[in-house]
Design a protein around this motif. Structure first.
Motif, short mmCIF file in Angstrom:
data_model
loop_
_atom_site.label_atom_id
_atom_site.label_comp_id
_atom_site.label_asym_id
_atom_site.label_seq_id
_atom_site.Cartn_x
_atom_site.Cartn_y
_atom_site.Cartn_z
N TRP A 12 -2.11 -10.30 5.34
CA TRP A 12 -1.52 -9.14 5.31
C TRP A 12 -0.37 -8.98 6.31
N VAL A 15 2.61 -10.21 4.27
CA VAL A 15 2.93 -9.43 3.38
C VAL A 15 3.81 -8.16 4.23
N ALA A 65 15.41 -5.99 -4.14
CA ALA A 65 14.84 -5.20 -5.23
C ALA A 65 13.55 -6.04 -6.04
N VAL A 66 14.09 -7.34 -6.38
CA VAL A 66 13.10 -8.07 -7.01
C VAL A 66 11.74 -8.60 -6.04
N ILE A 67 12.14 -8.78 -4.76
CA ILE A 67 10.84 -9.13 -3.80
C ILE A 67 10.26 -7.78 -3.66
N LEU A 69 9.81 -5.35 -5.60
CA LEU A 69 8.93 -5.02 -6.71
C LEU A 69 7.74 -5.96 -6.77
N GLY A 70 8.03 -7.18 -6.47
CA GLY A 70 6.83 -8.20 -6.56
C GLY A 70 5.73 -7.59 -5.68
N LEU A 71 6.38 -7.18 -4.42
CA LEU A 71 5.35 -6.80 -3.22
C LEU A 71 4.67 -5.41 -3.67
N PHE A 73 3.94 -4.23 -6.64
CA PHE A 73 2.88 -4.21 -7.54
C PHE A 73 1.66 -5.29 -6.96
N TYR A 74 2.01 -6.28 -6.27
CA TYR A 74 0.92 -7.10 -5.67
C TYR A 74 0.13 -6.11 -4.84
N PHE A 77 -1.90 -3.25 -6.91
CA PHE A 77 -3.20 -3.93 -7.75
C PHE A 77 -3.79 -4.47 -7.22
N ASP A 78 -3.79 -5.10 -5.86
CA ASP A 78 -4.66 -5.59 -5.00
C ASP A 78 -5.49 -4.43 -4.39
N LEU A 81 -7.82 -3.06 -7.36
CA LEU A 81 -8.77 -4.11 -7.46
C LEU A 81 -10.08 -4.32 -6.34
N SER A 82 -9.56 -4.30 -5.33
CA SER A 82 -10.32 -4.88 -4.10
C SER A 82 -10.80 -3.98 -3.03
N LEU B 11 2.49 -16.02 -4.88
CA LEU B 11 2.89 -15.09 -4.86
C LEU B 11 4.42 -15.35 -4.60
N ILE B 15 7.42 -15.08 -7.64
CA ILE B 15 8.64 -14.18 -7.59
C ILE B 15 10.03 -15.14 -7.72
N ALA B 296 15.71 -10.51 -13.56
CA ALA B 296 14.35 -10.91 -12.48
C ALA B 296 13.54 -9.77 -12.23
N MET B 297 14.16 -8.69 -12.05
CA MET B 297 13.26 -7.42 -11.65
C MET B 297 12.41 -6.91 -12.64
N ALA B 300 9.42 -9.42 -11.80
CA ALA B 300 8.91 -9.26 -10.56
C ALA B 300 7.41 -8.51 -10.51
N PRO B 301 7.43 -7.41 -11.36
CA PRO B 301 6.10 -6.66 -11.25
C PRO B 301 4.94 -7.64 -11.67
N GLY B 304 3.96 -10.11 -9.31
CA GLY B 304 2.86 -9.32 -8.16
C GLY B 304 1.51 -8.92 -8.80
N ILE B 305 1.58 -8.45 -9.86
CA ILE B 305 0.31 -8.11 -10.79
C ILE B 305 -0.70 -9.42 -10.78
N ALA B 308 -2.16 -10.50 -7.58
CA ALA B 308 -3.36 -9.87 -7.18
C ALA B 308 -4.58 -10.14 -8.08
N PHE B 312 -8.02 -11.46 -6.81
CA PHE B 312 -9.17 -10.75 -6.95
C PHE B 312 -10.21 -11.66 -7.49
#
Lengths: 157, 328
Positions: A12, A15, A65-67, A69-71, A73-74, A77-78, A81-82, B11, B15, B296-297, B300-301, B304-305, B308, B312
């Protein structure tokens, strides 16, 4: 057990560091979309000349923005879910999440607008640009207030 | 294997892979060149026919005179001192370069044609890019692209920051200080006037007329029409004369297509270049990177999903005591 806790804490922290670095560079390059860094000598500072290059700042902003968005959503959802049984978003967390969502959504629309053959109405583009800028400033201000008041994103469920 | 490293690597690599895959998925220039049938208007400029009479320049100035800046003087003091006044109001008659009062000019080049020195003239103005950086990167939305692909700058909204000129591969827009919205905001600290450039006589086109420069030309140098037709015609002319085409793929494609009997490298070497004198160099698609990162955008989601979900599932499988899972 304690090993698992330690590794979770390290994860964490990683992150969080990546999130803060991404926010910093996105804010820096986002404000750089206005022609201010050259006018106000910031790009004259050794090592910061790239701030005056609109294509470099745009590319860094897009990579951020790419990073981000990934973060986002990660983490989202984490959490779903958890962690939703152990914690819930605090009031300040909801405010920041709403502002961040608004910033991401308006930014995504600007990215779409920048694609070839995409036309939004003139008034909508102006409103979008101003909304994105205002949203970022509100989000940064909210984070500053939360930092000073030591408000956390989550509270125990 | 350490599960922490595994998840982080997933992760990060997710990405990175998304960005990498997207970066190769949309080739900017080629994609634009291949998809030009969107109702965009383009102009063919047949350089062979231009005699440099400047009838187009005069017609442009006359037709667009009501749009020219009327600056308020004295100009407000601007800070810091590096912000320079850009004032063309005392030089309105200048017609041999681009200025806020001259959106089209005739460029001269002396080149060898069949071994003889020949003077070639060509009208120069905004190229009206298919995906114009001046429009897409304007921070206020004051530069706009119309449904027919032509771009223009709204003088009521532009603050004169000159970003459009900075990102334009040909440095086309020209600034006039002392006019526009910035005067009503913070004239000392932000903005510096309004940027001006050819708007392809959008108001005349809206009335069903042709741009003034095209109407006024005695030699029919310019032809306006659907971009696909114009490109087809440009290639037909080029094939017929063994000539060259400029503007079709430059900056990912423009709506101004030149046809020349001599290579554009030769013309580019022979013309005056600098502020107000656009070059004729090959130009890479300035918006290609943005298009690739946009793809790429989208990925990215998903990355990320997925990260996660993997975390999980791993956590849950660890939490289940050994042997609790039903064997199949």
């Amino acid at each position: 057990m304690s090993g698992e806790k330690t590794s979770a804490a390290v994860r964490w922290r990683s992150v969080k560091v990546l999130y803060l670095l991404t926010l910093f560079f996105m804010a820096l390059t986002g404000f750089g979309q206005m022609p201010i860094y050259n006018r106000y000598y910031m790009s004259d500072i050794p090592g910061l000349g790239w701030l005056a290059d609109f294509y470099i700042t745009r590319n860094i902003h897009y990579i951020g923005a790419v990073i981000l968005l990934g973060l986002v959503f990660y983490v989202a959802f984490d959490f779903i879910l958890s962690k939703r049984r152990q914690a819930q978003l605090s009031a300040s967390g909801w405010v920041r999440a709403a502002l961040l969502t608004a910033v991401i959504f308006s930014g995504a629309l600007i990215v779409v607008k920048n694609l070839p053959y995409v036309h939004f109405s003139d008034g909508f583009v102006i409103a979008l640009d101003l909304f994105h800028l205002a949203g970022v400033m509100a989000f940064l201000a909210a984070n500053c207030v939360c930092l000073i008041a030591q408000k956390k994103w989550t509270a125990a469920a | 294997m350490n599960p922490l490293i595994s998840r982080r690597m997933f992760l990060k690599s997710g990405i990175a892979a998304a960005a990498g895959a997207a970066a190769t998925a949309v080739p900017g220039t080629q994609a634009l060149a291949a998809n030009d049938d969107r109702g965009y208007l383009a102009t063919l400029i047949d350089i062979r026919k231009c005699i440099g009479c400047e009838a187009c320049v005069e017609a442009c100035r006359e037709a667009n005179a009501p749009k020219f800046p009327a600056p308020v003087k004295p100009f407000p003091k601007m800070y810091p001192s590096r912000v320079k006044v850009s004032d063309w109001s005392e030089k309105r008659d200048v017609s041999n370069r681009l200025t806020p009062y001259n959106w089209l000019f005739i460029q001269h080049a002396t080149v060898k044609v069949n071994g003889e020195d020949t003077e070639i003239t060509l009208p120069r103005r905004c190229m009206h890019c298919v995906n114009p950086p001046c429009v897409k990167l304007c921070p206020w939305g004051s530069a706009m692209q119309m449904e027919n692909g032509l771009s223009r700058i709204d003088p009521d909204i532009c603050l004169g920051g000159s970003k459009c000129k900075n990102v334009c591969p040909w440095d086309i827009p020209q600034r006039q200080t002392g006019v526009g919205l910035y005067l009503k905001l913070l004239p000392a600290l932000a903005g510096n006037g309004v940027m001006y450039k050819c708007d392809r006589c959008y108001d005349r086109i809206a009335r069903g007329e042709r741009p003034a420069c095209i109407d006024a030309c005695p030699e029919d140098v310019q032809t306006i029409g659907p971009r696909q037709d114009i490109i087809a015609r440009a290639h037909a002319v080029a094939k017929e004369i063994g000539g060259y085409v400029y503007g079709e793929i430059e900056n990912g494609g423009t709506n101004t297509i030149y046809v020349s009997p001599v290579p554009f490298e030769d013309l580019n070497r022979a013309i005056a270049k600098g502020d107000g004198f656009p070059h004729l160099n090959p130009v890479q698609d300035a918006m290609a990177d943005a298009n690739n990162f946009a793809a790429a955008m989208v990925m990215a989601p998903v990355a990320g999903i997925a990260a996660a979900a993997v975390r999980f599932l791993k956590t849950r499988s660890k939490a289940e005591p050994p042997g609790s899972r039903r064997e199949g």
